[in-house]
Every structure is written in C-alpha cells, then in structure tokens.
Design a protein around this motif. Structure first.
Motif, PDB file in Angstrom:
ATOM      1  N   MET A   1      27.635 -36.026 -11.388  1.00 19.91           N
ATOM      2  CA  MET A   1      27.262 -37.022 -10.389  1.00 19.91           C
ATOM      3  C   MET A   1      25.796 -36.874  -9.993  1.00 19.91           C
ATOM      4  SD  MET A   1      28.590 -39.602  -8.942  1.00 19.91           S
ATOM      5  CE  MET A   1      27.213 -40.629  -8.501  1.00 19.91           C
ATOM      6  N   LEU A   2      25.325 -35.645  -9.878  1.00 24.16           N
ATOM      7  CA  LEU A   2      23.906 -35.440  -9.568  1.00 24.16           C
ATOM      8  C   LEU A   2      23.014 -36.016 -10.662  1.00 24.16           C
ATOM      9  CD1 LEU A   2      23.816 -31.823  -8.120  1.00 24.16           C
ATOM     10  CD2 LEU A   2      23.271 -33.949  -6.919  1.00 24.16           C
ATOM     11  N   ARG A   3      23.413 -35.847 -11.912  1.00 23.33           N
ATOM     12  CA  ARG A   3      22.620 -36.390 -13.018  1.00 23.33           C
ATOM     13  C   ARG A   3      22.571 -37.921 -12.953  1.00 23.33           C
ATOM     14  NH1 ARG A   3      21.566 -32.790 -17.434  1.00 23.33           N
ATOM     15  NH2 ARG A   3      22.337 -30.707 -16.908  1.00 23.33           N
ATOM     16  N   ILE A   4      23.677 -38.534 -12.586  1.00 23.14           N
ATOM     17  CA  ILE A   4      23.701 -39.985 -12.423  1.00 23.14           C
ATOM     18  C   ILE A   4      22.762 -40.390 -11.288  1.00 23.14           C
ATOM     19  CG2 ILE A   4      25.140 -41.941 -11.688  1.00 23.14           C
ATOM     20  CD1 ILE A   4      27.469 -40.544 -13.238  1.00 23.14           C
ATOM     21  N   GLN A   5      22.835 -39.689 -10.181  1.00 25.35           N
ATOM     22  CA  GLN A   5      21.977 -40.017  -9.041  1.00 25.35           C
ATOM     23  C   GLN A   5      20.498 -39.818  -9.383  1.00 25.35           C
ATOM     24  OE1 GLN A   5      24.037 -37.459  -6.257  1.00 25.35           O
ATOM     25  NE2 GLN A   5      24.793 -39.253  -5.145  1.00 25.35           N
TER      26      GLN A   5
ATOM     27  N   GLY B   1      17.385 -42.650  -9.519  1.00 21.75           N
ATOM     28  CA  GLY B   1      16.140 -42.497  -8.791  1.00 21.75           C
ATOM     29  C   GLY B   1      14.895 -42.706  -9.642  1.00 21.75           C
ATOM     30  N   ASP B   2      15.073 -42.842 -10.931  1.00 19.67           N
ATOM     31  CA  ASP B   2      13.934 -43.067 -11.820  1.00 19.67           C
ATOM     32  C   ASP B   2      13.288 -44.412 -11.510  1.00 19.67           C
ATOM     33  OD1 ASP B   2      12.761 -44.161 -14.535  1.00 19.67           O
ATOM     34  OD2 ASP B   2      12.884 -41.970 -14.725  1.00 19.67           O
TER      35      ASP B   2
ATOM     36  N   GLU C   1      16.661 -51.265  -7.992  1.00 16.84           N
ATOM     37  CA  GLU C   1      17.658 -51.035  -6.943  1.00 16.84           C
ATOM     38  C   GLU C   1      18.978 -51.702  -7.298  1.00 16.84           C
ATOM     39  OE1 GLU C   1      18.359 -51.770  -2.174  1.00 16.84           O
ATOM     40  OE2 GLU C   1      16.311 -51.848  -2.968  1.00 16.84           O
ATOM     41  N   ASP C   2      18.922 -52.919  -7.813  1.00 23.34           N
ATOM     42  CA  ASP C   2      20.150 -53.629  -8.201  1.00 23.34           C
ATOM     43  C   ASP C   2      20.885 -52.880  -9.311  1.00 23.34           C
ATOM     44  OD1 ASP C   2      19.728 -55.616  -6.332  1.00 23.34           O
ATOM     45  OD2 ASP C   2      18.862 -57.034  -7.766  1.00 23.34           O
ATOM     46  N   ALA C   3      20.130 -52.368 -10.277  1.00 24.81           N
ATOM     47  CA  ALA C   3      20.757 -51.612 -11.366  1.00 24.81           C
ATOM     48  C   ALA C   3      21.378 -50.324 -10.826  1.00 24.81           C
ATOM     49  CB  ALA C   3      19.740 -51.300 -12.457  1.00 24.81           C
ATOM     50  N   GLY C   4      20.699 -49.666  -9.906  1.00 26.77           N
ATOM     51  CA  GLY C   4      21.238 -48.450  -9.300  1.00 26.77           C
ATOM     52  C   GLY C   4      22.529 -48.716  -8.553  1.00 26.77           C
TER      53      GLY C   4
END
Length: 79
Positions: free
Chosen positions: A39-43, A47-48, A53-56
């Motif tokens: 989950m941290l890797r996804i987060q 953040g890249d 923002e919509d994609a995140g």
C-alpha cells in the motif's frame, strides 16, 4: 493506532486464534507487513508528479474496490 505494530496487534487479536502455532503467527505477521508495504508503494506512486490528482483518486478507488471484493469473497468462503 498510529503504528503498523499497533495495527498488527489489533488485527492479530481479531483474527489469529490464541492457540495458533508460532509459525502461523510469524507468517501472518510477514503477510500483514507485506500488505502495508504494498500500500505504501501505491501511495508513493500516486505522489509522483506524473500522476494527476484524478488518476490518483482512481487508483485509490480501485484499491478500495479490490479490498471490498476480497472481503466479500472471504465472507462467502471463496477466498
């Protein structure tokens, strides 16, 4: 509960049988921490600067939906 250890302790109390063999507890703890790392890797990826923002938001909604489906499968004995 602000630490992974605290989250693990709560999870363990809820789902790990008190008489579980130590190898089961160890393997479940490893899997729990691996899930946190995933989950941290996804987060971090969200953040890249290349991720809008919509994609995140879409990525997080997808993770939420995946977890919800998994929980339903567990409840139905399919996972």
């Amino acid at each position: 509960m602000n630490t992974v250890q605290e989250q693990w302790d709560g999870f363990r109390k809820l789902v790990v049988p008190k008489d579980a063999p130590e190898v089961q507890v160890t393997e479940m703890r490893r899997a729990f921490y691996a899930g946190v790392e995933a989950m941290l890797r996804i987060q971090w990826a969200i953040g890249d600067d290349a991720v809008s923002e919509d994609a995140g938001v879409a990525i997080l909604e997808g993770v939420h939906d995946e977890c919800r489906r998994f929980a339903e499968d567990v409840a139905n004995g399919a996972a």
